[in-house]
Write a protein that holds these residues in place. Structure first.
Motif, PDB file in Angstrom:
ATOM      1  N   GLY A 259       0.846  -1.070  -0.107  1.00  0.00           N
ATOM      2  CA  GLY A 259      -0.047  -0.050  -0.283  1.00  0.00           C
ATOM      3  C   GLY A 259       0.636   1.015  -0.020  1.00  0.00           C
ATOM      4  O   GLY A 259       1.980   1.398  -0.858  1.00  0.00           O
ATOM      5  N   PHE A 260       0.878   2.251   0.988  1.00  0.00           N
ATOM      6  CA  PHE A 260       0.822   3.377   0.783  1.00  0.00           C
ATOM      7  C   PHE A 260       2.750   3.271   1.453  1.00  0.00           C
ATOM      8  O   PHE A 260       3.579   3.864   0.849  1.00  0.00           O
ATOM      9  CB  PHE A 260       0.991   4.533   2.272  1.00  0.00           C
ATOM     10  CG  PHE A 260      -0.361   4.833   2.135  1.00  0.00           C
ATOM     11  CD1 PHE A 260      -1.347   5.148   1.486  1.00  0.00           C
ATOM     12  CD2 PHE A 260      -0.758   5.362   3.997  1.00  0.00           C
ATOM     13  CE1 PHE A 260      -2.371   5.642   0.724  1.00  0.00           C
ATOM     14  CE2 PHE A 260      -2.179   5.990   3.292  1.00  0.00           C
ATOM     15  CZ  PHE A 260      -2.890   6.036   2.413  1.00  0.00           C
ATOM     16  N   GLY A 261       2.978   1.976   1.749  1.00  0.00           N
ATOM     17  CA  GLY A 261       4.736   1.993   1.918  1.00  0.00           C
ATOM     18  C   GLY A 261       4.888   1.588   1.210  1.00  0.00           C
ATOM     19  O   GLY A 261       6.271   1.565   1.107  1.00  0.00           O
ATOM     20  N   SER A 262       4.881   1.225  -0.181  1.00  0.00           N
ATOM     21  CA  SER A 262       5.232   1.116  -1.121  1.00  0.00           C
ATOM     22  C   SER A 262       5.415   2.207  -2.201  1.00  0.00           C
ATOM     23  O   SER A 262       5.474   1.671  -3.356  1.00  0.00           O
ATOM     24  CB  SER A 262       4.827  -0.464  -2.221  1.00  0.00           C
ATOM     25  OG  SER A 262       4.442  -1.883  -1.401  1.00  0.00           O
ATOM     26  N   SER A 263       4.516   3.713  -1.971  1.00  0.00           N
ATOM     27  CA  SER A 263       5.033   4.198  -2.760  1.00  0.00           C
ATOM     28  C   SER A 263       6.489   4.145  -3.132  1.00  0.00           C
ATOM     29  O   SER A 263       7.858   3.806  -2.610  1.00  0.00           O
ATOM     30  CB  SER A 263       4.555   6.056  -2.073  1.00  0.00           C
ATOM     31  OG  SER A 263       4.954   6.035  -0.994  1.00  0.00           O
ATOM     32  N   LYS A 264       6.538   5.054  -3.763  1.00  0.00           N
ATOM     33  CA  LYS A 264       8.075   5.834  -4.238  1.00  0.00           C
ATOM     34  C   LYS A 264       8.574   6.884  -3.702  1.00  0.00           C
ATOM     35  O   LYS A 264      10.185   6.565  -2.882  1.00  0.00           O
ATOM     36  CB  LYS A 264       8.769   6.283  -5.906  1.00  0.00           C
ATOM     37  CG  LYS A 264       8.629   4.731  -6.352  1.00  0.00           C
ATOM     38  CD  LYS A 264       8.501   5.283  -8.267  1.00  0.00           C
ATOM     39  CE  LYS A 264       7.435   5.863  -8.877  1.00  0.00           C
ATOM     40  NZ  LYS A 264       6.906   6.022  -9.852  1.00  0.00           N
ATOM     41  N   PRO A 436       8.081  10.634 -10.779  1.00  0.00           N
ATOM     42  CA  PRO A 436       6.636  10.959 -10.977  1.00  0.00           C
ATOM     43  C   PRO A 436       6.450   9.800 -11.060  1.00  0.00           C
ATOM     44  O   PRO A 436       7.031   8.342 -10.758  1.00  0.00           O
ATOM     45  CB  PRO A 436       6.916  11.056 -13.279  1.00  0.00           C
ATOM     46  CG  PRO A 436       8.026  11.618 -13.036  1.00  0.00           C
ATOM     47  CD  PRO A 436       9.267  11.693 -11.811  1.00  0.00           C
ATOM     48  N   THR A 437       4.858   9.780 -10.629  1.00  0.00           N
ATOM     49  CA  THR A 437       3.799   7.934 -10.398  1.00  0.00           C
ATOM     50  C   THR A 437       3.843   7.502 -11.618  1.00  0.00           C
ATOM     51  O   THR A 437       3.652   7.672 -12.662  1.00  0.00           O
ATOM     52  CB  THR A 437       2.845   8.841 -10.497  1.00  0.00           C
ATOM     53  OG1 THR A 437       2.073  10.100  -9.564  1.00  0.00           O
ATOM     54  CG2 THR A 437       1.496   7.540 -10.080  1.00  0.00           C
ATOM     55  N   ARG A 451       9.032   0.450 -11.247  1.00  0.00           N
ATOM     56  CA  ARG A 451       8.239   1.849 -11.135  1.00  0.00           C
ATOM     57  C   ARG A 451       8.444   2.796 -11.492  1.00  0.00           C
ATOM     58  O   ARG A 451       8.051   3.718 -11.806  1.00  0.00           O
ATOM     59  CB  ARG A 451       7.696   1.485  -9.948  1.00  0.00           C
ATOM     60  CG  ARG A 451       6.926   0.455  -9.718  1.00  0.00           C
ATOM     61  CD  ARG A 451       5.706  -0.111 -10.926  1.00  0.00           C
ATOM     62  NE  ARG A 451       6.312  -1.653 -11.132  1.00  0.00           N
ATOM     63  CZ  ARG A 451       5.569  -2.288 -12.215  1.00  0.00           C
ATOM     64  NH1 ARG A 451       3.885  -1.157 -12.505  1.00  0.00           N
ATOM     65  NH2 ARG A 451       5.183  -3.060 -13.222  1.00  0.00           N
ATOM     66  N   LEU A 452       9.777   3.064 -11.576  1.00  0.00           N
ATOM     67  CA  LEU A 452      10.727   4.294 -11.717  1.00  0.00           C
ATOM     68  C   LEU A 452      10.405   4.757 -13.278  1.00  0.00           C
ATOM     69  O   LEU A 452      11.110   3.970 -13.285  1.00  0.00           O
ATOM     70  CB  LEU A 452      12.524   4.193 -11.748  1.00  0.00           C
ATOM     71  CG  LEU A 452      13.163   4.791 -11.438  1.00  0.00           C
ATOM     72  CD1 LEU A 452      13.145   5.670  -9.819  1.00  0.00           C
ATOM     73  CD2 LEU A 452      14.734   4.229 -11.267  1.00  0.00           C
ATOM     74  N   ASP A 490      15.322   2.034  -7.427  1.00  0.00           N
ATOM     75  CA  ASP A 490      15.481   3.413  -6.811  1.00  0.00           C
ATOM     76  C   ASP A 490      15.681   4.506  -6.620  1.00  0.00           C
ATOM     77  O   ASP A 490      15.961   4.566  -7.818  1.00  0.00           O
ATOM     78  CB  ASP A 490      16.371   2.985  -5.626  1.00  0.00           C
ATOM     79  CG  ASP A 490      16.388   1.547  -4.765  1.00  0.00           C
ATOM     80  OD1 ASP A 490      14.901   1.655  -4.240  1.00  0.00           O
ATOM     81  OD2 ASP A 490      17.190   0.583  -5.106  1.00  0.00           O
ATOM     82  N   ASN A 491      15.133   5.748  -6.307  1.00  0.00           N
ATOM     83  CA  ASN A 491      15.030   7.035  -6.526  1.00  0.00           C
ATOM     84  C   ASN A 491      15.996   7.855  -5.566  1.00  0.00           C
ATOM     85  O   ASN A 491      15.825   8.411  -4.810  1.00  0.00           O
ATOM     86  CB  ASN A 491      13.648   7.677  -6.605  1.00  0.00           C
ATOM     87  CG  ASN A 491      12.367   7.676  -5.879  1.00  0.00           C
ATOM     88  OD1 ASN A 491      12.735   6.453  -5.066  1.00  0.00           O
ATOM     89  ND2 ASN A 491      11.877   8.354  -5.637  1.00  0.00           N
ATOM     90  N   ILE A 492      16.328   6.826  -4.494  1.00  0.00           N
ATOM     91  CA  ILE A 492      17.854   7.067  -3.705  1.00  0.00           C
ATOM     92  C   ILE A 492      19.386   6.545  -4.451  1.00  0.00           C
ATOM     93  O   ILE A 492      18.555   5.392  -3.738  1.00  0.00           O
ATOM     94  CB  ILE A 492      17.235   6.728  -1.904  1.00  0.00           C
ATOM     95  CG1 ILE A 492      15.603   8.011  -1.698  1.00  0.00           C
ATOM     96  CG2 ILE A 492      18.192   7.502  -1.200  1.00  0.00           C
ATOM     97  CD1 ILE A 492      15.325   7.788  -0.459  1.00  0.00           C
TER      98      ILE A 492
END
Length: 619
Positions: A259-264, A436-437, A451-452, A490-492
């Motif tokens: 859920g929320f926890g899997s957001s980027k 971006p989403t 998902r990146l 990853d976006n970090i």
């Protein structure tokens, strides 16, 4: 099959974030996107209300914060439920308080956190007196959980053992009924952080939901893209010790974040035990319940760890009531409070300015203390144990000994920044961006497609050698992180060089493919264990200047190896105070130090192009 959403239980510069400052942040929000999303949310909520009404007619149950229907997704009902003094010590925010070791006097005064939870916060609690809590909606039922979470962030500390992380701050609180649309509004008004200690009930999830980038993940990323200064903090969940959940046994405790926890772009928080004295990674003990990652595409989740075991805070049964709870619900608000503290510290040093969400998120992950069995990040602790002291030091030394900046990478651009290490030390560099989403996983199990959307790449270069960022292996989630190739999920991204030799290094940021929107804002954080030099010309200058004898009793001699003209020499003591009664002979190349008291001093040699500082000891 039913899906549930779970509350994750188991003396100066005291000015508020001003209306002008909030408007400045609000102006950076994407008004058109916020408006478009709100219209879509309103339509969806009307449709969902009809579907939920039909479901309730056909399925009788009692609504509560442990089981509250949120929406119907792909024919399945989705429910929310809650996840439930040592917290500040564990993550180091206590060192930022008045009278503490850093001398910063930060309490979070004037800052406001949003809190979404399972019910109404008891705003009249003694710890919230003076209007510290504003009720943001018409939530009617008092909630122990919501009150406990809010106290963890901002309780005033009338009972010192229950003092909140940002005890000088305030909170605006909501129940979760219309969280998505309310968050869009909250972010667009210029607020900086909110806490969300709730998520899916794992025992009710179909397998494809674990680790999936789904509708809830997209909501977080939509809000983040529309409001680039707004950081959303999320509890990781508490299901790892629930062996009635088949996923726990099937994946050995991994692949539980959802859920929320899997957001980027959210910060997903794991729960660890209290750390009184950090001596190394073994000092950080994982709770027996905190959910492990990864996401299906292999991203590092959770992001960070904080205390979530035996947390003592406010509850709603009376204005003077407290209780001890545990869960990632208690770890997440510690990070939300930490963000208030760090943003306030940044604002004190940089008036009318705050950090983007990508900067604060990257900073927290960059400065985390090592946790887990192997170096680098993992799918258990994330980047490690949050360390507010280290993060605050990065802010304090910005543009002097550290890098903390926000840049824009355009299509086909190569970003490069040179730095100098004057002595061997550990070197760390991190980039973070609000991506971006992406597109949902759908109902496929363990969909490994990244998902990146904007795939940035960080490398550090020196003398033909390439240093790569950390990355994890989704197919072997317990394996150590590696640094042998690009990270494409990853976006970090973080590069660490444990024993970096002296010299000039280039921090390079590039991208693969075409950037969505034609460009990507990214945050860059870098530091060395003893400090980096942002002027590369100083490195050659430094190697040209020698002082002797050292220690010196009466005369400190110096030589200049190359043909560099010295304009002046400045002597300072360890406090940075200039020493004015010193005779410096530029012709004879000596400094008379006979009048100095015994101790450590610094001689700064200044030329037209650069300056370099040499430490010496006066006997």
């Amino acid at each position: 099959m039913k899906i549930f959403f779970l509350l994750l239980l188991t003396p100066f510069f005291l000015t508020a974030q001003t209306a002008a400052e909030r408007k400045k942040i609000s102006d950076s929000s994407n008004k058109e996107l916020n408006a478009t999303l709100k219209i879509a949310v309103a339509l969806s909520e009307r449709q969902q209300a009809d579907s939920i009404a039909i479901y309730k007619q056909q399925h009788k149950f009692v609504e509560s914060e442990k089981k509250s229907i949120k929406r119907i997704e792909n024919g399945l009902p989705i429910f929310y439920t809650t996840f439930n003094q040592g917290s500040s010590k564990t993550i180091g925010t206590d060192k930022m308080y008045p009278g503490a070791s850093m001398g910063l006097n930060v309490t979070g005064a004037g800052m406001t956190a949003g809190v979404w939870d399972g019910g109404k916060v008891r705003a009249t609690h003694n710890e919230f007196s003076g209007g510290k809590v504003t009720l943001g909606d018409a939530a009617a039922t008092l909630s122990n959980h919501a009150t406990h979470v809010t106290g963890t962030i901002i309780a005033a500390g009338l009972s010192p053992l229950r003092r909140g992380i940002a005890y000088g701050g305030e909170a605006k609180t909501y129940d979760w009924d219309s969280d998505y649309s309310e968050m869009l509004t909250f972010g667009s008004l210029g607020y900086l952080v909110s806490n969300h200690s709730y998520g899916y009930v794992a025992s009710s999830l179909p397998v494809y939901k674990f680790g999936a980038y789904d509708a809830s993940s997209i909501e977080i990323d939509n809000v983040s893209i529309a409001n680039p200064f707004y950081q959303i903090v999320i509890a990781a969940g508490n299901d790892r010790n629930d062996f009635d959940v088949n996923q726990v046994a099937n994946k050995g405790g991994y692949d539980l974040v959802s859920g929320f926890g899997s957001s980027k772009n959210g910060i997903t928080v794991a729960a660890v035990e209290q750390v009184d004295n950090y001596l190394g990674s073994s000092s950080v003990v994982m709770s027996d319940f905190s959910n492990f990652g990864p996401t299906d595409d292999g991203r590092i989740k959770p992001d960070i760890s904080a205390k979530g075991v035996a947390v003592n805070s406010t509850i709603s049964s009376s204005n003077y009531a407290y209780d001890i709870y545990q869960g990632t619900s208690m770890a997440a608000p510690a990070i939300a409070g930490m963000i208030l503290m760090l943003q306030k510290h940044y604002n004190i040093l940089n008036p009318s300015t705050f950090m983007r969400a990508s900067t604060i998120r990257g900073l927290i992950c960059h400065t985390a203390k090592e946790a887990g069995y192997e170096p680098g990040p993992d799918y258990e602790f994330g980047w490690g144990l949050a360390d507010a002291e280290a993060a605050a030091n990065i802010i304090s030394n910005k543009n002097f000994l550290t890098i903390l900046e926000e840049n824009t990478l355009n299509n086909n651009q190569v970003f490069a920044k040179q730095i100098t290490l004057e002595v061997g030390q550990k070197l760390s560099a991190t980039i973070c961006w609000t991506d971006p989403t992406g597109i949902t996983n759908g109902s496929s199990v363990d969909n490994r497609t990244p998902r990146l959307k904007n795939n940035l790449d960080l490398k550090v270069l020196k003398d033909g050698e390439i240093f790569y960022p950390w990355k994890l292996e989704v197919e072997d989630p317990s394996a150590p992180a590696t640094q042998f190739a690009d990270n494409d999920v990853d976006n970090i991204e973080k590069v660490e060089i444990d024993n970096a030799s002296p010299g000039v290094y280039t921090i390079q940021v590039t991208h693969k493919g075409t950037l969505t929107g034609g460009s990507q804002v990214f945050s860059l954080i870098a530091n060395g264990s003893t400090g980096i030099n942002l002027n590369t010309s100083n490195y050659n200058f430094d190697n040209s200047v020698f002082v002797y004898p050292n220690p010196a009793s009466s005369t400190l001699n110096y030589t200049i190896k190359d043909a560099i003209a010295i304009k002046s020499i400045k002597i300072t003591d360890v406090s940075g105070k200039s020493v004015n009664n010193i005779n410096v002979d530029l012709d004879q190349k000596y400094i008379d130090v006979s009048s100095l008291a015994s101790g450590i001093y610094f001689a700064t040699f200044i030329s037209e192009q650069a300056s370099v500082t040499k430490k010496f000891v006066k006997q």
